[in-house]
Design an enzyme around this catalytic site. Structure first.
Site, PDB file in Angstrom:
ATOM      1  N   ARG A 218       0.774   4.499   0.560  1.00  0.00           N
ATOM      2  CA  ARG A 218       0.921   5.542   1.589  1.00  0.00           C
ATOM      3  C   ARG A 218       1.481   5.022   2.908  1.00  0.00           C
ATOM      4  NH1 ARG A 218      -5.558   6.629   2.278  1.00  0.00           N
ATOM      5  NH2 ARG A 218      -6.173   4.595   3.067  1.00  0.00           N
TER       6      ARG A 218
ATOM      7  N   ARG B 103      -3.066   4.988  -2.198  1.00  0.00           N
ATOM      8  CA  ARG B 103      -3.007   3.630  -1.624  1.00  0.00           C
ATOM      9  C   ARG B 103      -2.716   2.540  -2.678  1.00  0.00           C
ATOM     10  NH1 ARG B 103      -5.793   0.235   2.352  1.00  0.00           N
ATOM     11  NH2 ARG B 103      -6.888  -1.489   1.355  1.00  0.00           N
TER      12      ARG B 103
ATOM     13  N   GLU C 219       0.101  -4.811  11.047  1.00  0.00           N
ATOM     14  CA  GLU C 219      -0.158  -3.374  10.907  1.00  0.00           C
ATOM     15  C   GLU C 219       0.758  -2.680  11.912  1.00  0.00           C
ATOM     16  OE1 GLU C 219      -2.141  -1.979   8.725  1.00  0.00           O
ATOM     17  OE2 GLU C 219      -3.543  -3.546   8.129  1.00  0.00           O
TER      18      GLU C 219
ATOM     19  N   SER D 255       0.681  -0.495   7.496  1.00  0.00           N
ATOM     20  CA  SER D 255       0.426   0.386   8.621  1.00  0.00           C
ATOM     21  C   SER D 255      -0.968   0.988   8.387  1.00  0.00           C
ATOM     22  CB  SER D 255       1.478   1.490   8.706  1.00  0.00           C
ATOM     23  OG  SER D 255       1.277   2.479   7.719  1.00  0.00           O
ATOM     24  N   TYR D 256      -1.704   1.496   9.380  1.00  0.00           N
ATOM     25  CA  TYR D 256      -1.231   1.555  10.739  1.00  0.00           C
ATOM     26  C   TYR D 256      -2.269   0.886  11.633  1.00  0.00           C
ATOM     27  CZ  TYR D 256      -4.652   5.377  10.852  1.00  0.00           C
ATOM     28  OH  TYR D 256      -5.792   6.113  10.741  1.00  0.00           O
TER      29      TYR D 256
ATOM     30  N   HIS E  14       0.852  -1.198   0.000  1.00  0.00           N
ATOM     31  CA  HIS E  14       0.000   0.000   0.000  1.00  0.00           C
ATOM     32  C   HIS E  14       0.884   1.243   0.000  1.00  0.00           C
ATOM     33  CE1 HIS E  14      -3.692  -2.310   1.626  1.00  0.00           C
ATOM     34  NE2 HIS E  14      -3.790  -2.123   0.318  1.00  0.00           N
TER      35      HIS E  14
ATOM     36  N   TYR F 114     -11.662  -6.049   9.901  1.00  0.00           N
ATOM     37  CA  TYR F 114     -12.828  -5.994   9.012  1.00  0.00           C
ATOM     38  C   TYR F 114     -12.588  -7.049   7.948  1.00  0.00           C
ATOM     39  CZ  TYR F 114      -9.537  -2.840   6.642  1.00  0.00           C
ATOM     40  OH  TYR F 114      -8.419  -2.280   6.094  1.00  0.00           O
TER      41      TYR F 114
ATOM     42  N   ARG G 145      -6.210  -6.487  -2.603  1.00  0.00           N
ATOM     43  CA  ARG G 145      -7.522  -7.064  -2.909  1.00  0.00           C
ATOM     44  C   ARG G 145      -7.438  -7.866  -4.205  1.00  0.00           C
ATOM     45  NH1 ARG G 145      -7.623  -5.253   1.282  1.00  0.00           N
ATOM     46  NH2 ARG G 145      -9.143  -3.900   2.341  1.00  0.00           N
TER      47      ARG G 145
HETATM   48  O1  0X9 Z   1      -7.268  -3.548   4.302  1.00  0.00           O
HETATM   49  C1  0X9 Z   1      -6.126  -4.024   4.207  1.00  0.00           C
HETATM   50  O2  0X9 Z   1      -5.664  -4.421   3.149  1.00  0.00           O
HETATM   51  C2  0X9 Z   1      -5.240  -4.110   5.456  1.00  0.00           C
HETATM   52  N1  0X9 Z   1      -5.342  -2.892   6.214  1.00  0.00           N
HETATM   53  S1  0X9 Z   1      -4.729  -1.507   5.601  1.00  0.00           S
HETATM   54  O3  0X9 Z   1      -5.211  -0.407   6.366  1.00  0.00           O
HETATM   55  N2  0X9 Z   1      -3.148  -1.549   5.761  1.00  0.00           N
HETATM   56  O4  0X9 Z   1      -5.070  -1.406   4.225  1.00  0.00           O
HETATM   57  C3  0X9 Z   1      -5.686  -5.267   6.326  1.00  0.00           C
HETATM   58  C4  0X9 Z   1      -5.607  -6.617   5.646  1.00  0.00           C
HETATM   59  C5  0X9 Z   1      -5.882  -7.737   6.615  1.00  0.00           C
HETATM   60  N3  0X9 Z   1      -6.019  -9.009   5.939  1.00  0.00           N
HETATM   61  C6  0X9 Z   1      -7.161  -9.446   5.362  1.00  0.00           C
HETATM   62  N4  0X9 Z   1      -8.304  -8.855   5.550  1.00  0.00           N
HETATM   63  N5  0X9 Z   1      -7.087 -10.542   4.620  1.00  0.00           N
HETATM   64 ZN    ZN Z   2      -2.089  -1.633   4.038  1.00  0.00          ZN
END
Ligand code: 0X9
Ligand code: ZN
Length: 427
Positions: A183, A238, A380, A308-309, A181, A358, A256
């Site tokens: 940022r 991001r 994170e 992060s974070y 990511h 989440y 994703r």
């Molecule tokens: O949303 C994300 O990709 C991650 N958090 S962030 O704020 N750094 O973007 C968390 C990913 C955790 N893993 C899964 N949900 N598989």
């Molecule tokens: Zn991330």
């Protein structure tokens, strides 16, 4: 945060579905707001406000407050909905200036373990590559530059390297991935700091001993285009910087885009969204190359994706609340990493499943566990929101030191325990 998957999906998407705006302007603030009504939730969504907190945006008594970046006009419109907010970060521009103040040589020297001036500030893609070249010549016995394992959408090299001792014999492989990511600058900095710590580990130390049984593979900069764009043009970018056919919006969320329950939850098919999952799994050149690289390691056993974070140690699954087989192994490992991190400076990380942050599918960690026969975690890094993505440069070293303690624990754990291979999660 728990709830029905469908509700949470929508809410989690909201948390990240912002169309990132240009570089923060003076007088932008981050407000911490408690949402009481559906209208307030919908206002955040329709105005595409930049929500910095991880968890979903939801209304009601039990909802956790959210942190949202606003300019004066956005703030006025938001407050007009009756939402309860307090200023959390008074001046985002000042925060970004603080982020870039380099640590003085003197301060670095004063530390118990003097650090490399390389870690006094956030480094560019070119500087990271130069450091890789420097390590290759400084540590020829332990460091191997693997060159480029693929190219980003804009043609930048995805660099990889390996650290292990000269001792031969069967070794297991651990992959540390940083910077997916854009940022989250401290992710790449920490990945490099972990490499530095392994390279400089005193002979006979627990960390040095690991190198006799393990090969550490690093990809510190897995989204170089996004990272450079975040440095030069839009600090809060991001995604990657790939073009999207039929849309003027740029970029795929590389966390994703992996081929594991791709796009089933916590992801968007809107190319303008910050969680756009791409046209199909591995449609982004970065994730395709990184996955091929990981699968090319026949001795692979584990991997960590650094972000992060929030200060979380996230175990599987990230896409479903269901506990994985061998949940006990994962929980002991995650809790142990949390405690190892805390033992350095007392920093509190939370150990939990990714979905409990989440639910989000198509992420690196779940792919490692379900598809690559690796123990996969997401970390994170610092902080919990005071600086958020704009963590000051003076915190690179402490963040790295404690993350390294977590990695040492993690590596020892996968060496000393029978590593469970997860069957693919049910679809
Ligand atoms: O949303 C994300 O990709 C991650 N958090 S962030 O704020 N750094 O973007 C968390 C990913 C955790 N893993 C899964 N949900 N598989
Ligand atoms: Zn991330």
């Amino acid at each position: 945060m728990r709830g029905t998957l469908s509700t949470v999906t929508a809410l989690a998407l909201l948390a990240l579905s912002t169309h990132a705006s240009p570089l923060p302007q003076p007088r932008e603030q981050v407000l911490r707001c408690t949402l009481d009504t559906a209208e307030q939730v919908s206002h955040i969504e329709t105005q595409n406000l930049d929500v910095w907190s991880h968890h979903g945006v939801s209304a009601g008594e039990k909802a956790r407050p959210i942190d949202v970046r606003v300019n004066d006009a956005q703030k006025a419109a938001l407050l007009a909905t009756g939402v309860r907010c307090e200023p959390f970060i008074e001046d985002v521009a000042a925060l970004l200036k603080e982020e870039m103040i380099p640590v003085s040589q003197q301060t670095l020297q004063k530390r118990a373990a003097p650090s490399d001036p390389y870690f006094s500030t956030y480094r560019s893609f070119a500087e990271i590559n130069a450091q890789i070249a420097k390590w290759a010549s400084a540590y020829p016995a332990t460091f191997k530059d693997l060159g480029s394992v693929g190219q980003s959408a804009q043609g930048r090299a995805l660099r990889a390297f390996k650290i292990t001792s000269a001792k031969t014999g069967p070794k297991k492989a651990i992959w540390l991935n940083g910077g997916i990511h854009a940022r989250e600058w401290v992710s790449s900095a920490t990945t490099m700091y972990i490499a530095h710590s392994l390279l400089t580990a005193p002979a006979g130390s627990p960390a040095a001993a690991l190198l006799d049984s393990l090969e550490f593979y690093f990809t510190p900069m897995s989204n170089p285009d996004g990272y450079e764009y975040s440095r030069t043009t839009n600090r809060m970018w991001r995604k990657n910087r790939g073009k999207n056919a039929g849309s003027s919006c740029i970029g795929t969320d590389l966390n994703r885009n992996w081929d594991e329950h791709w796009n089933v939850v916590g992801a968007s098919q809107d190319p303008c969204s910050d969680t756009y999952s791409g046209t199909k799994a591995f449609s982004a050149p970065e994730t395709l190359a990184l996955s091929k690289f990981a699968l090319s390691l026949p001795n692979r056993v584990a991997g960590i994706d650094l972000h992060s974070y929030g200060q979380y140690v996230l175990r599987p699954w990230g896409w479903t609340y269901d506990a994985p087989p061998n949940n006990d192994f994962y929980t002991r490992l995650g809790d142990g990493m949390r405690d190892a991190i805390r033992s350095v400076y007392g920093t509190r990380y939370t150990s939990q499943s990714g979905a409990d942050l989440y639910p989000a599918a198509g992420a690196t960690d779940d792919w490692m566990n379900a598809k690559a026969r690796m123990v996969g975690f997401t970390i994170e890094l610092r902080d919990t929101g005071s600086y958020g993505f704009a963590l000051p440069a003076r915190l690179i070293v402490p963040t790295g030191e404690e993350a390294f303690a977590g990695v040492v624990y993690y590596a020892r754990f996968v060496l000393d325990n029978k590593v469970p291979i997860l069957t693919p999660a049910r679809s």
